[in-house]
Design an enzyme around this catalytic site. Structure first.
Site, PDB file in Angstrom:
ATOM      1  N   LYS A 197       0.849  -1.187   0.000  1.00 15.59           N
ATOM      2  CA  LYS A 197       0.000   0.000   0.000  1.00 15.59           C
ATOM      3  C   LYS A 197       0.888   1.240   0.000  1.00 15.59           C
ATOM      4  O   LYS A 197       1.700   1.432   0.913  1.00 15.59           O
ATOM      5  CB  LYS A 197      -0.909  -0.012   1.226  1.00 15.59           C
ATOM      6  N   LYS A 251      -2.338  -1.602  -3.723  1.00 14.77           N
ATOM      7  CA  LYS A 251      -3.174  -0.406  -3.686  1.00 14.77           C
ATOM      8  C   LYS A 251      -2.315   0.836  -3.840  1.00 14.77           C
ATOM      9  O   LYS A 251      -1.304   0.932  -3.149  1.00 14.77           O
ATOM     10  CB  LYS A 251      -3.901  -0.377  -2.344  1.00 14.77           C
TER      11      LYS A 251
HETATM   12  C1  PBG Z   1      -7.068   3.474   5.598  1.00 17.60           C
HETATM   13  C2  PBG Z   1      -7.564   3.414   4.195  1.00 17.60           C
HETATM   14  C3  PBG Z   1      -7.454   4.412   3.226  1.00 17.60           C
HETATM   15  C4  PBG Z   1      -8.058   3.915   2.074  1.00 17.60           C
HETATM   16  C5  PBG Z   1      -8.501   2.632   2.374  1.00 17.60           C
HETATM   17  N1  PBG Z   1      -8.170   2.336   3.686  1.00 17.60           N
HETATM   18  C6  PBG Z   1      -6.953   5.788   3.338  1.00 17.60           C
HETATM   19  C7  PBG Z   1      -5.533   6.041   3.564  1.00 17.60           C
HETATM   20  O1  PBG Z   1      -4.710   5.152   3.636  1.00 17.60           O
HETATM   21  O2  PBG Z   1      -5.205   7.215   3.689  1.00 17.60           O
HETATM   22  C8  PBG Z   1      -8.168   4.649   0.780  1.00 17.60           C
HETATM   23  C9  PBG Z   1      -9.160   4.107  -0.205  1.00 17.60           C
HETATM   24  C10 PBG Z   1      -9.467   5.001  -1.352  1.00 17.60           C
HETATM   25  O3  PBG Z   1      -8.821   6.037  -1.598  1.00 17.60           O
HETATM   26  O4  PBG Z   1     -10.415   4.667  -2.063  1.00 17.60           O
HETATM   27  N2  PBG Z   1      -8.095   3.101   6.503  1.00 17.60           N
END
Ligand code: PBG
Length: 327
Positions: A197, A251
């Site tokens: 991520k 991601k």
């Molecule tokens: C963290 C989380 C995020 C997203 C999913 N889980 C935000 C981040 O990491 O700042 C982002 C998902 C998206 O942008 O669609 N709980």
């Protein structure tokens, strides 16, 4: 003039021929719908930067999931927006916290008709907006956060989640969650690890969706990955697999197709990709201006994510794509 002996256009001539030789297929079975549920609201709230996506009430969430079940969508992933936030993100593990009550609602109504996933993180619940607990110096405390994640996992599992999806990027999070689940008679609860991520600028609209603002203009670069790197992703995935992840995720999706392909080559566990909020918002914004055909671009993008190696895609397009793909 003789034809060349290989004529690449021959199999592209008709729609049926193209269908016959298609190497990649996007089906409804590949889709996971991210859904937001907000505590203490009476009507669903639109999210301006995510057209067509809302913060649900418990009741509108039920209706939405009913429609997704009817379209054949196999899974949803829930994100909660609590009525109040605090330093420890208490709402994330409260048995009466919004995601836990929503999970119970959905489990009661749908049984095993649809896979219930829950994002497992603290950022929606903390008043400082970080994904974990802060040290007095203001950095995210890895090991103290793991204890909170363990509590969240148990609360979600008690409420009936099928799959916990830890997204906080703490080291050791999968091991901590697996141990907590196994130690609380939830050995059947699976883990989808947000393994690779990145600290991406593409999460902007999501932060509107969950009302998160990171304190002091901060960011998540001290725990999410640096997008200059790809070998690091393979180390993240390997660590999560060693710690007991059942499925892994990359991601965002489109800017990271190379990561997907490399992860696909290293593991046979189910591989998910998250087509994130910014990716969705860009398609919508350009389509609204009449500059692209939004539905066509969505299908092309999501199919590309599969072609790169993903088995499933988390996408805000789930419902609209399912409507198109539905047999
Ligand atoms: C963290 C989380 C995020 C997203 C999913 N889980 C935000 C981040 O990491 O700042 C982002 C998902 C998206 O942008 O669609 N709980």
């Amino acid at each position: 003039m003789a034809f060349p002996e290989r004529r690449l256009r021959r199999l592209r001539r008709t729609p049926a021929l193209r269908r016959l030789v298609a190497e990649t297929r996007l089906t409804v079975d590949d889709l996971v719908a991210p859904l937001f549920v907000r505590e203490g609201i009476v009507d669903p709230q639109p999210i301006v930067s995510l057209p067509g996506v809302v913060q649900h009430t418990r009741e509108s969430l039920r209706q939405e999931v009913r429609e997704l079940v009817d379209l054949g969508v196999p899974a949803v992933i829930l994100f909660g927006v609590p009525a109040s936030k605090d330093a420890a993100g208490t709402g994330a593990s409260d048995p009466d916290g919004i995601v836990q009550v929503a999970l119970r609602d959905l489990r009661d109504e749908f049984g095993d008709e649809i896979v219930l996933m829950a994002d497992l993180c603290l950022d929606e619940y903390t008043d400082h907006g970080h994904c974990g607990l802060l040290t007095p110096a203001g950095t995210v405390d890895n090991d103290a956060t793991l204890e909170r994640y363990a509590q969240v996992a148990v609360a979600q599992a008690d409420a009936g989640v099928d799959v916990c999806a830890p997204s906080g990027m703490m080291d050791g999070q999968v091991r901590a969650i697996r141990a907590a689940l196994d130690g609380s008679s939830h050995a059947d609860t699976a883990i989808l690890a947000y393994a690779a991520k990145y600290a991406s600028a593409l999460y902007g609209p999501f932060r509107d969706a969950v009302d998160v603002e990171i304190a002091d203009g901060g960011d998540r670069r001290a725990y999410q990955q640096d997008w200059h790197n790809v070998r690091e992703s393979l180390a993240e995935v390997q660590a999560d697999l060693d710690e007991g992840a059942d499925m892994v995720m990359v991601k965002p999706a489109l800017t990271y197709l190379d990561v997907l392909t490399k992860v696909r080559a290293m593991t046979d566990v189910p591989l998910a990709a998250y087509h994130v909020s910014g990716e969705y918002a860009m398609v919508h914004a350009a389509a609204e201006k009449g500059w692209i055909d939004g539905d066509a671009v969505a299908l092309e993008q999501l199919t590309a994510v599969k072609r790169a190696g993903a088995d499933m895609v988390l996408t805000y397009f789930t419902r609209s794509v399912a409507e198109v793909l539905y047999p």
